[in-house]
Write an enzyme that holds these catalytic residues in place. Structure first.
Site, PDB file in Angstrom:
ATOM      1  N   LYS A   1      -0.299  32.017  30.134  1.00  9.82           N
ATOM      2  CA  LYS A   1       0.970  32.741  30.139  1.00  9.82           C
ATOM      3  C   LYS A   1       1.424  33.140  31.544  1.00  9.82           C
ATOM      4  O   LYS A   1       2.593  33.497  31.740  1.00  9.82           O
ATOM      5  CB  LYS A   1       0.882  33.956  29.218  1.00  9.82           C
ATOM      6  CG  LYS A   1       0.817  33.541  27.746  1.00  9.82           C
ATOM      7  CD  LYS A   1       0.376  34.676  26.847  1.00  9.82           C
ATOM      8  CE  LYS A   1       0.269  34.174  25.404  1.00  9.82           C
ATOM      9  NZ  LYS A   1      -0.563  35.022  24.561  1.00  9.82           N
TER      10      LYS A   1
ATOM     11  N   SER B   1      -5.055  32.625  27.026  1.00  6.29           N
ATOM     12  CA  SER B   1      -3.748  33.210  27.366  1.00  6.29           C
ATOM     13  C   SER B   1      -3.497  33.388  28.858  1.00  6.29           C
ATOM     14  O   SER B   1      -2.416  33.840  29.238  1.00  6.29           O
ATOM     15  CB  SER B   1      -3.581  34.556  26.653  1.00  6.29           C
ATOM     16  OG  SER B   1      -3.345  34.345  25.286  1.00  6.29           O
TER      17      SER B   1
ATOM     18  N   SER C   1       0.001  40.281  25.494  1.00  2.00           N
ATOM     19  CA  SER C   1      -0.227  38.837  25.457  1.00  2.00           C
ATOM     20  C   SER C   1       0.456  38.198  24.253  1.00  2.00           C
ATOM     21  O   SER C   1      -0.134  37.385  23.537  1.00  2.00           O
ATOM     22  CB  SER C   1      -1.738  38.532  25.447  1.00  2.00           C
ATOM     23  OG  SER C   1      -1.999  37.208  25.811  1.00  2.00           O
TER      24      SER C   1
ATOM     25  N   LYS D   1      -4.039  38.804  34.417  1.00  2.00           N
ATOM     26  CA  LYS D   1      -3.899  38.387  33.021  1.00  2.00           C
ATOM     27  C   LYS D   1      -5.243  38.040  32.378  1.00  2.00           C
ATOM     28  O   LYS D   1      -6.074  37.378  32.975  1.00  2.00           O
ATOM     29  CB  LYS D   1      -2.974  37.155  32.927  1.00  2.00           C
ATOM     30  CG  LYS D   1      -2.658  36.732  31.491  1.00  2.00           C
ATOM     31  CD  LYS D   1      -1.714  37.695  30.823  1.00  2.00           C
ATOM     32  CE  LYS D   1      -1.503  37.400  29.338  1.00  2.00           C
ATOM     33  NZ  LYS D   1      -2.660  37.760  28.492  1.00  2.00           N
TER      34      LYS D   1
END
Length: 297
Positions: free
Chosen positions: A73, A70, A132, A248
């Site tokens: 993202k 993720s 997320s 992140k």
């Protein structure tokens, strides 16, 4: 005889004084600071740089391509924020396809968007980056891609992700999904992801979102009422490492445990990435080690 004694005393005094000076000199000489010890991390890949100067501070397989989970993202958000005439308060209606996508993909994390609700682009960015949410990523790709069908819009959006990667000099990166749940062709490197994060942090909205530990957002329901959506950031550095700015987390069966991170201390900002760490705990510990090291360099 007395004169002889005085002479001896004078010589002794000079010797003592000289000795004192030598001794004092030994203690007052400027000490050389020991170079910080290069840290050992559990992650298979790592990279840290000084965000202000771009100077590389640490590398470990920094240009080896790996699945990113993720952390993908970050690029999803970056593509959205670069749209011309972006209205962060424009509303998107949550489609059944977004929630079906979560059900169909075992590793898909969710912002728990509810079909029929109207959420703003800004709220989708929070849902994307904090819990997320792959459903939020899908909604953004559908909103900002071009085409007459959802599939065409998603394909277009992923194309924008790849063209942006190329423009940023991310030569070892390719995306085949909007959220990191790809079909085997979603990869990047610690160096490339750090480069991406550094660029994304130039957007004030991005900085605000990724440093948010938790948020409650009021969204419009299908019937025209309101509901509160509460999201908590998956980044354990927030609140546990002084000066943390974000950025992140990521995980997956192939990606293992990833983290893109940044922090500021004493006017110095370090930013970096660890890929394929061995656990949630270790990716956080790896990031802390690398930032500690980066601040000493």
């Amino acid at each position: 005889m007395r004169n002889g004694i005085k002479g001896i005393r004078r010589v002794s005094a000079v010797a003592v004084t000289a000795g004192a000076v030598l001794t004092a000199g030994a203690f007052t000489a400027p000490a050389q600071a020991a170079a910080p010890k290069t840290p050992t991390i559990a992650a298979k890949g790592g990279f840290v740089m000084n965000n202000g100067t771009g100077k590389t501070l640490f590398t470990k397989a920094a240009d080896t391509r790996r699945s990113t989970g993720s952390t993908t993202k970050i690029m999803t958000a970056r593509v959205v924020l670069a749209q011309s005439n972006l209205n962060l308060d424009s509303k998107v209606t949550v489609q059944k396809a977004y929630s079906d996508y979560i059900v169909d993909n075992n590793w898909a994390s969710s912002a728990k968007l509810i079909v029929g609700d109207k959420v703003t682009v800004r709220q989708l960015l929070y849902g994307l980056m904090l819990p997320s949410g792959c459903d939020a990523a899908y909604a953004l790709a559908d909103k900002f891609g071009s085409g007459s069908t959802r599939a065409a819009r998603v394909k277009s959006f992923i194309g924008k992700m790849n063209s942006t990667a190329k423009s940023l000099g991310m030569t070892n990166t390719h995306f085949d999904s909007f959220d990191g749940i790809g079909k085997g062709a979603n990869y990047s490197t610690p160096r490339d992801l750090t480069k991406l994060a550094s660029n994304a942090m130039k957007y004030s909205t991005f900085r605000t979102v990724v440093k948010t530990k938790s948020t409650t957002q009021k969204v419009t329901t299908k019937s025209g009422g309101y509901r509160n959506m509460s999201w908590t950031n998956t980044n354990a550095l927030l609140g546990s490492y002084s000066g943390t700015l974000g950025v992140k987390t990521g995980s997956g069966p192939e990606a293992k445990y990833c983290l893109v991170f940044a922090a500021t201390r004493g006017g110095k900002t370090v930013i970096g990435t660890v890929l394929a760490s061995s656990s949630v705990t270790n990716r956080t510990a790896d990031a802390k080690k690398l930032m500690d090291y980066g601040f000493k360099k």
